[in-house]
Design a protein around this motif. Structure first.
Motif, PDB file in Angstrom:
ATOM      1  N   THR A  40       0.848  -1.192   0.000  1.00 44.70           N
ATOM      2  CA  THR A  40       0.000   0.000   0.000  1.00 44.70           C
ATOM      3  C   THR A  40       0.880   1.237   0.000  1.00 44.70           C
ATOM      4  O   THR A  40       1.875   1.288   0.721  1.00 44.70           O
ATOM      5  CB  THR A  40      -0.889   0.031   1.265  1.00 44.70           C
ATOM      6  OG1 THR A  40      -1.790  -1.062   1.231  1.00 44.70           O
ATOM      7  CG2 THR A  40      -1.673   1.321   1.370  1.00 44.70           C
ATOM      8  N   PHE A  41       0.528   2.211  -0.822  1.00 45.42           N
ATOM      9  CA  PHE A  41       1.118   3.545  -0.733  1.00 45.42           C
ATOM     10  C   PHE A  41      -0.001   4.543  -0.976  1.00 45.42           C
ATOM     11  O   PHE A  41      -0.708   4.469  -1.979  1.00 45.42           O
ATOM     12  CB  PHE A  41       2.231   3.772  -1.765  1.00 45.42           C
ATOM     13  CG  PHE A  41       2.807   5.157  -1.689  1.00 45.42           C
ATOM     14  CD1 PHE A  41       3.760   5.474  -0.732  1.00 45.42           C
ATOM     15  CD2 PHE A  41       2.365   6.170  -2.533  1.00 45.42           C
ATOM     16  CE1 PHE A  41       4.278   6.745  -0.626  1.00 45.42           C
ATOM     17  CE2 PHE A  41       2.868   7.453  -2.431  1.00 45.42           C
ATOM     18  CZ  PHE A  41       3.830   7.745  -1.485  1.00 45.42           C
ATOM     19  N   THR A  43      -1.235   8.883  -0.270  1.00 44.43           N
ATOM     20  CA  THR A  43      -0.895  10.244   0.151  1.00 44.43           C
ATOM     21  C   THR A  43      -2.184  10.998   0.456  1.00 44.43           C
ATOM     22  O   THR A  43      -3.114  10.995  -0.345  1.00 44.43           O
ATOM     23  CB  THR A  43      -0.109  10.985  -0.945  1.00 44.43           C
ATOM     24  OG1 THR A  43       1.038  10.222  -1.296  1.00 44.43           O
ATOM     25  CG2 THR A  43       0.327  12.359  -0.471  1.00 44.43           C
ATOM     26  N   GLY A  75      -2.193   6.176  -6.110  1.00 46.17           N
ATOM     27  CA  GLY A  75      -1.907   5.334  -4.967  1.00 46.17           C
ATOM     28  C   GLY A  75      -1.595   3.916  -5.421  1.00 46.17           C
ATOM     29  O   GLY A  75      -1.893   3.530  -6.558  1.00 46.17           O
ATOM     30  N   GLN A  79      -6.238   1.308  -0.672  1.00 46.42           N
ATOM     31  CA  GLN A  79      -5.955   2.550   0.045  1.00 46.42           C
ATOM     32  C   GLN A  79      -6.549   2.541   1.456  1.00 46.42           C
ATOM     33  O   GLN A  79      -7.641   2.000   1.679  1.00 46.42           O
ATOM     34  CB  GLN A  79      -6.545   3.736  -0.727  1.00 46.42           C
ATOM     35  CG  GLN A  79      -5.968   3.891  -2.129  1.00 46.42           C
ATOM     36  CD  GLN A  79      -4.542   4.368  -2.090  1.00 46.42           C
ATOM     37  OE1 GLN A  79      -4.275   5.525  -1.855  1.00 46.42           O
ATOM     38  NE2 GLN A  79      -3.597   3.454  -2.304  1.00 46.42           N
ATOM     39  N   TYR A  95       3.531  -0.791   8.876  1.00 50.82           N
ATOM     40  CA  TYR A  95       3.276   0.437   8.132  1.00 50.82           C
ATOM     41  C   TYR A  95       4.223   1.549   8.573  1.00 50.82           C
ATOM     42  O   TYR A  95       4.584   1.640   9.746  1.00 50.82           O
ATOM     43  CB  TYR A  95       1.833   0.917   8.351  1.00 50.82           C
ATOM     44  CG  TYR A  95       0.826   0.111   7.579  1.00 50.82           C
ATOM     45  CD1 TYR A  95       0.378   0.536   6.333  1.00 50.82           C
ATOM     46  CD2 TYR A  95       0.335  -1.076   8.091  1.00 50.82           C
ATOM     47  CE1 TYR A  95      -0.548  -0.203   5.625  1.00 50.82           C
ATOM     48  CE2 TYR A  95      -0.590  -1.825   7.392  1.00 50.82           C
ATOM     49  CZ  TYR A  95      -1.033  -1.380   6.152  1.00 50.82           C
ATOM     50  OH  TYR A  95      -1.941  -2.131   5.449  1.00 50.82           O
ATOM     51  N   CYS A 182       1.797  10.503   4.287  1.00 46.22           N
ATOM     52  CA  CYS A 182       2.017   9.366   3.402  1.00 46.22           C
ATOM     53  C   CYS A 182       1.980   8.102   4.247  1.00 46.22           C
ATOM     54  O   CYS A 182       2.624   8.030   5.294  1.00 46.22           O
ATOM     55  CB  CYS A 182       3.362   9.464   2.689  1.00 46.22           C
ATOM     56  SG  CYS A 182       3.453  10.856   1.559  1.00 46.22           S
ATOM     57  N   LYS A 184       2.558   3.975   4.000  1.00 50.37           N
ATOM     58  CA  LYS A 184       3.178   2.961   3.153  1.00 50.37           C
ATOM     59  C   LYS A 184       3.302   1.659   3.934  1.00 50.37           C
ATOM     60  O   LYS A 184       3.828   1.639   5.045  1.00 50.37           O
ATOM     61  CB  LYS A 184       4.566   3.452   2.709  1.00 50.37           C
ATOM     62  CG  LYS A 184       5.356   2.469   1.911  1.00 50.37           C
ATOM     63  CD  LYS A 184       6.653   3.072   1.382  1.00 50.37           C
ATOM     64  CE  LYS A 184       7.539   3.633   2.460  1.00 50.37           C
ATOM     65  NZ  LYS A 184       8.866   4.051   1.962  1.00 50.37           N
ATOM     66  N   ILE A 186       5.242  -1.556   4.469  1.00 52.05           N
ATOM     67  CA  ILE A 186       6.627  -1.888   4.133  1.00 52.05           C
ATOM     68  C   ILE A 186       6.950  -3.378   4.317  1.00 52.05           C
ATOM     69  O   ILE A 186       7.967  -3.842   3.810  1.00 52.05           O
ATOM     70  CB  ILE A 186       7.619  -1.033   4.930  1.00 52.05           C
ATOM     71  CG1 ILE A 186       7.399  -1.159   6.437  1.00 52.05           C
ATOM     72  CG2 ILE A 186       7.528   0.422   4.505  1.00 52.05           C
ATOM     73  CD1 ILE A 186       8.421  -0.418   7.284  1.00 52.05           C
TER      74      ILE A 186
END
Length: 190
Positions: A40-41, A43, A75, A79, A95, A182, A184, A186
């Motif tokens: 997931t990314f 903003t 994205g 999301q 995250y 943001c 993300k 990881i």
């Protein structure tokens, strides 16, 4: 007798790598790009400056996915959702949240922002991380910014996160060009 060794090279041709339960883990595009389907990314920001007079939760967030004025316009993955300033994670995992806040004001001596992470979803427990800075030109219009990250090991869908602000006097938090969050994913959860 002399025996020569030859190197044998082979190719593994795949488009998707799946778990035995048919969950896709990796996708390989025709150009060789690898996508991890559970990543997931996202903003988040807001469209205008927000004047604030007391410390509280930052509630103006909107997902900037598709915003043509933002560097990362799209994205990645599912999301996170946000309602009244409270973020819900799309899946379990580790995250990273990176918060940048821009400020301006005339009488502030300091400004700060924090990220609260709570495993129960009601912010009765969990952890908070804060960062503070001074506003320059105290007594005139001064500007400041801060930037920091926090990490969360999200182990259930009950986890929630929110951002808060704190300041010494009435001030304004700047728009999406200066203030963003943001999020993300990881890694898998720990």
């Amino acid at each position: 007798l002399r025996r020569e060794r030859s190197s044998i090279m082979s190719n593994l041709l795949v488009q998707n790598i799946k778990h035995t339960n048919n969950t896709t883990a990796l996708t390989v595009s025709s150009s060789g790009e690898v996508t991890q389907d559970q990543m997931t990314f996202a903003t988040f920001g807001w469209t205008g400056n927000q004047t604030v007079s007391s410390s509280a939760v930052m509630t103006w967030w909107t997902n900037l996915d598709g915003d043509a004025n933002i560097t990362f316009q799209k994205g990645i993955g599912t999301q996170p959702t946000v309602s009244s300033g409270v973020f819900t994670f799309p899946s379990t995992g580790m995250y990273e949240m990176h918060l940048c806040v821009g400020w301006y004001g005339t009488n502030d001596a300091y400004v700060g922002a924090g990220i609260d992470i709570d495993p129960n979803g009601d912010f009765s427990g969990g952890a908070s991380q804060w960062d503070y800075t001074q506003i320059e030109n105290y007594g005139a219009t001064g500007y400041a910014s801060l930037s920091f990250m926090a990490h969360a090991n999200v182990t259930s869908t009950d986890f929630r996160a929110r951002c808060r602000y704190d300041h010494s006097a009435s001030s304004s938090i700047r728009d999406k060009y200066y203030t963003r969050l943001c999020i993300k994913k990881i890694a898998a959860g720990q």
